[in-house]
Design an enzyme around this catalytic site. Structure first.
Site, PDB file in Angstrom:
ATOM      1  N   ASP A  65     -84.978   5.217  38.346  1.00 20.91           N
ATOM      2  CA  ASP A  65     -84.899   4.368  37.164  1.00 20.91           C
ATOM      3  C   ASP A  65     -86.075   4.800  36.269  1.00 20.91           C
ATOM      4  OD1 ASP A  65     -84.366   2.134  35.462  1.00 20.91           O
ATOM      5  OD2 ASP A  65     -85.986   1.050  36.457  1.00 20.91           O
TER       6      ASP A  65
ATOM      7  N   ASP B 138     -87.604   2.662  33.150  1.00 20.17           N
ATOM      8  CA  ASP B 138     -88.474   1.588  32.655  1.00 20.17           C
ATOM      9  C   ASP B 138     -89.069   0.790  33.817  1.00 20.17           C
ATOM     10  OD1 ASP B 138     -87.942   1.972  29.799  1.00 20.17           O
ATOM     11  OD2 ASP B 138     -85.907   1.367  30.289  1.00 20.17           O
TER      12      ASP B 138
ATOM     13  N   ARG C  81     -78.966  -2.685  26.333  1.00 21.02           N
ATOM     14  CA  ARG C  81     -79.499  -3.353  25.125  1.00 21.02           C
ATOM     15  C   ARG C  81     -78.587  -4.500  24.662  1.00 21.02           C
ATOM     16  NH1 ARG C  81     -80.539   0.836  20.467  1.00 21.02           N
ATOM     17  NH2 ARG C  81     -81.425   1.911  22.274  1.00 21.02           N
TER      18      ARG C  81
ATOM     19  N   SER D 172     -81.320   3.071  29.679  1.00 19.49           N
ATOM     20  CA  SER D 172     -81.911   3.215  28.345  1.00 19.49           C
ATOM     21  C   SER D 172     -81.393   4.424  27.586  1.00 19.49           C
ATOM     22  CB  SER D 172     -83.428   3.327  28.454  1.00 19.49           C
ATOM     23  OG  SER D 172     -83.970   3.618  27.180  1.00 19.49           O
TER      24      SER D 172
ATOM     25  N   ASN E  61     -82.969   5.509  25.179  1.00 19.02           N
ATOM     26  CA  ASN E  61     -84.205   6.193  24.771  1.00 19.02           C
ATOM     27  C   ASN E  61     -84.767   7.066  25.905  1.00 19.02           C
ATOM     28  OD1 ASN E  61     -84.587   4.970  22.073  1.00 19.02           O
ATOM     29  ND2 ASN E  61     -84.761   3.060  23.235  1.00 19.02           N
TER      30      ASN E  61
ATOM     31  N   ASP F 117     -87.317  -0.954  39.780  1.00 20.40           N
ATOM     32  CA  ASP F 117     -88.228  -2.111  39.664  1.00 20.40           C
ATOM     33  C   ASP F 117     -87.449  -3.404  39.420  1.00 20.40           C
ATOM     34  OD1 ASP F 117     -87.408  -1.433  37.051  1.00 20.40           O
ATOM     35  OD2 ASP F 117     -89.107  -2.530  36.230  1.00 20.40           O
TER      36      ASP F 117
END
Ligand code: BG6
Ligand code: MG
Length: 219
Positions: free
Chosen positions: A8, A10, A48, A117, A119, A171
């Site tokens: 992962d 983030d 998102r 994400s 990003n 996480d």
């Protein structure tokens, strides 16, 4: 035998989970929907638009906005989020992660990114760790988000591996569930209570040791 690691992004490779929180929280405040870190746990690993829906639902405002207006709100959050990302440098890789990536490469393990994400690739570049990754799953190519296992299954497939040959690192609760449903060994990084379903948990990334992960995944 373990042949691959699937990460992962983030909150695992860098502390951007905190930036997501700050940016959503600010948007929530603008909309009159305050929320705390406990609620934020539900947003971790979630896309998102789905995150925005959860926040609006939390404030009983789901029906107040058109799809177009929701996209504008999500864009606003993303612009705020990117203002944090712009300041990121190679120093923002979380402790122990670069060494873990390096060692995994030396031991010929394959490495994938399985982040919701959009990003993701840009952030890996900013952090200077993109060259460690053999593949990056494009979240816009997926039908389902975490906790659905699709992203982890696709990561293993892109690496040419079976899920049983991979370790997933997360996480977030939704991420641990996705890893398990994909049939992989799940490493949780963070709160032991939040991540209690994981097969192996460390409180932070500095505690990650490749030997220990491999040893535990073999048990
Ligand atoms: C996940 C984060 O990795 O990506 C979520 O845990 C975030 O908090 C999601 O909402 C989508 O990210 P982005 O960068 O495409 O808005
Ligand atoms: Mg995460």
């Amino acid at each position: 035998m373990i042949k691959g690691l699937i990460f992962d992004l983030d909150g695992v490779i860098t502390d951007s989970a905190e930036y997501h929180y700050q940016a959503w929280k600010a948007l929530g405040q603008d909309l009159g929907i305050p929320f705390d870190r406990a609620f934020n746990e539900r947003l971790k690993g979630i896309s998102r638009m789905e995150s925005l829906e959860l926040i609006l639902e939390h404030g009983h405002q789901s029906e107040q906005y058109t799809q177009k207006q929701k996209e504008i709100l999500a864009d606003k959050k993303n612009i705020h989020y990117l203002s944090f990302v712009e300041k990121m440098t190679e120093k923002d890789v979380l402790p122990g992660i670069r060494d873990l990536l390096k060692e995994a490469k030396q031991r010929q393990l394959k490495i994938a990114l399985a982040s919701a994400s959009k990003n993701g690739p840009m952030i890996l570049n900013r952090l200077g760790v993109q060259s460690y990754f053999d593949v990056i799953v494009d979240p816009s190519s997926l039908i389902h988000g975490k906790p659905n296992p699709e992203i982890y299954m696709k990561g293993a497939d892109m690496l040419g591996l079976q899920p049983s040959e991979c370790i997933g690192l997360e996480d977030a609760q939704a991420g641990i569930e996705a890893i398990h449903r994909a049939g992989m060994f799940a490493v949780g990084i963070g709160d032991f209570i939040v991540l209690k379903e994981a097969d192996y948990i460390v409180s932070d990334t500095s505690q990650l040791q490749l030997d220990k992960l491999l040893e535990n995944a073999r048990k």
